[in-house]
Design an enzyme around this catalytic site. Structure first.
Site, PDB file in Angstrom:
ATOM      1  N   CYS A   1      85.821 -40.650 -39.331  1.00  0.00           N
ATOM      2  CA  CYS A   1      84.959 -39.943 -40.286  1.00  0.00           C
ATOM      3  C   CYS A   1      85.532 -40.016 -41.718  1.00  0.00           C
ATOM      4  O   CYS A   1      85.526 -41.085 -42.318  1.00  0.00           O
ATOM      5  CB  CYS A   1      84.763 -38.503 -39.818  1.00  0.00           C
ATOM      6  N   HIS A   2      86.012 -38.869 -42.272  1.00  0.00           N
ATOM      7  CA  HIS A   2      86.578 -38.866 -43.626  1.00  0.00           C
ATOM      8  C   HIS A   2      88.089 -39.108 -43.618  1.00  0.00           C
ATOM      9  O   HIS A   2      88.726 -39.036 -44.667  1.00  0.00           O
ATOM     10  CB  HIS A   2      86.309 -37.526 -44.308  1.00  0.00           C
TER      11      HIS A   2
END
Lengths: 176, 176, 176, 176, 176, 176
Positions: free
Chosen positions: D106-107
């Site tokens: 994800c991030h």
């Protein structure tokens, strides 16, 4: 059950003080009173300062105030909103004119200030609004519960046992 | 920077209106003013009504109020607490006596009511406390910002552009 | 009021940094500018990182970007969403081509990275995204506010006084 | 249990993506791996984006990174903070130099960008940071899981089944 | 992928234990199983005890339970609600009659108590409901995971690695 | 005040049902009873399911249970924790042996189940735990309040008016 023929209205808006709304409702029901909750919106869920929900039975504009034997105003931040509704002020004034019991606790006094029914009356409230109460013409006392005629007032949640009892007594003794 | 020698105090407690606290602070800093935040506790994080934090620089009891050129009182529910501290009322009264700018917005008027400095003054506020303001002797007007001598008042967040500007102007023009 | 003929757009999504959105809006309004808030949805309430609400005036797809004299991108986590909308990137690119003021603060730089307008530009931002800014071709500086032509950038909320002033100045000097 | 002699480190900060932190930890434990959680503070409870708690076993500065066979970086907003700690970047770089498995989802890619280990690598991530990943020199692909040597990456929570499996496989095959 | 022809149902209501719902779902998907989430409402977002969301695929009353190879009951406070739905009890009873795997963890046992399928079975659960389990006829053991025929039970989130593995094994071995 | 020589204990833990804790406390105080709140920690603030706070007067291990004339167990999720403390179970058993009033409402029955005092008793509770109550040997009835000897039980908040009255009556009639 000495209150079984009595009908009481309590007004509500968001951020009511959770116990100050609910304790008197249940306490009056114990003695047979019917208690309705009215808000700007009917059948709408309002949320207390801490998060307890309360669903209104009716909207202000559908209330026939003359059918009620008394009115309760809870504390919390709700009174800051309630005092802005003409319907609420009119209902409080009506009760005052008819000398039917009006209960107010904590910050509820703001509503009575805006209804302008405090001149010459003995009351209590949260100390936070003491100056507002006095400026509105009331004599402010620091006691758990003050009963001045049909006006019953208290300071904060720990006063609820005395407050609800005093309101119930006033209701029982009052004949509309 | 016309405010570079000016010092301003803003008082704070929990549930301040987030923008009403912060917008004037930043706006005055833009013109060089030093703005301190004082609370009951020093170096304590207070939380706004919506959740924005504000850390106090000092506690009320360590403030030398004569060193400040003006005072700001934010709205929200914080004023209901702020009006209960004698230190806050004394600071507001001092500013009033010295005719240094006092800024109040929204519910901040409760603090000025308890400091009893509104008799004969023109002010505005949230309509919610209009009756409290009038009962305290003020003339209440429904305008974005009212400047009556060193007293600057506004109604709500959308008035902030006019409010902070008016306070900055008053501060620039005032000489303690 | 030197900005009275100016129109500014600010873009918004959930979890915007509360003060970074609102401070520049109010500060520009002080000088007469009209500021509109645009979101993916129009007339929709977005909630800041701390909880301050902001209602969008328009949806992205109804904006006539050529009517605006400048654009503001707030920080917080909203830029992580805003950079995913082609409409937002197109509006930012348009402003860049027309050399109209673009304001960005804190994490707002992510939107400018995705619009690919940072090559060779001097900027600042939260240190957290410094590497992203540099990898996108920008020269990164650690200062309260950087004005590089029509590009105005700041690092974090305490820079707001300098940031909004710099943006207002750029707007006043710019002629579309 | 093919991972019973393996030790894995996962780094954490507030607002981690709740499932992206916990799913891989439990999944690796299933096969016998020991997984430690390290944060800026040791034995401190960090809270996920949605509210799931995670208590760190150790603080970054007490970690002997050479004792670990792999490292996991969760997504959410935590990577925005994690990329600012030199200890975290050093641990990631060490793992990269030793070619031990590095998992990111994800991030999490922001941390690898700041560790500057993405040049020429095939990766995926949330589409939100695609441009940051590419600007950092990576080749970005839109697939559930990408394994490029010892670098394992995924896009979002629904990719977790494939992601944790791929990381476990890499760990099993890798010999430090 | 040994579970690629398997279909599993998990039942959900508000305040499910976040990890106890999601970990088994992802773990089974890893091996190819299809996992559906059913709630009182279909396509409705339920929120975990900590805040992780879960959208139901279907409503209870549209489920053809005979199509499923196993059922999972998450913990948290959701079981206190789930045990009140006849549809849920009927689905659990059906699975029990057909001897297909039933997974329960933490407080999930309440549902099995109300389905009355615990007499003479070996189980575990959160110690909090141990007496309820024993009163319902179960033999209660304090172990990470108990597999008694098609009934798989665990105590709490740290048992998830063993729990989901045991359920997957039971599913693989079971032939409906 | 018929309860003025009575002392009542109420036990508390986090996530108590807000009104089910507070209503009976205030109601008994109205008639002169002293009500103490005991938690695992003394002088600790516990938070209700909705958010209402309750500060414990004493910790369980400092209570001299023989000094109390009755015990109240609130509902909510707190009973799931309360039933795990031996001190709580011992206090409930003591009250049962001495035939002093025990009040339970909603989910409070879990505590009485774990204290194993329900065999052959008539009770009510939230329907959610009906099966747990019956499995523990109780006869379960669906009525607002059930008084079976010194055992008083109710189902949910709207039953509070009848519940607190019944407990007060039992207390008044009981002589320890």
């Amino acid at each position: 059950m000495r209150l079984k023929d009595k009908k009481v209205l309590t007004v509500v808006d968001h951020e009511f003080e959770d116990l100050e709304l609910w304790y008197p409702i249940y306490r009056l029901q114990e003695e047979g009173a019917i208690v309705h909750i009215a808000g700007k919106e009917g059948e709408h869920t309002y949320t207390g300062k801490y998060g307890v929900p309360a669903k209104s039975d009716y909207s202000f504009d559908t209330i026939q105030i003359e059918e009620y034997d008394g009115i309760l105003v809870p504390g919390g931040w709700a009174p800051d909103k309630l005092r802005r509704y003409d319907e609420v002020l009119d209902m409080v004034k009506f009760m005052d004119e008819k000398q039917r019991p009006i209960g107010q606790i904590c910050h509820a006094g703001w509503v009575l200030i805006s209804a302008d029914i405090l001149r010459g009356r003995k009351v209590t409230s949260t100390p936070g609004i003491k100056h507002d109460m006095m400026n509105a013409g009331a004599e402010w006392l620091n006691e758990a519960v003050i009963t001045d005629g049909h006006l019953i007032s208290s300071r904060r949640p720990p006063d609820l046992p005395a407050y609800a009892k005093a309101f119930a007594d006033a209701l029982a003794e009052n004949s509309k």
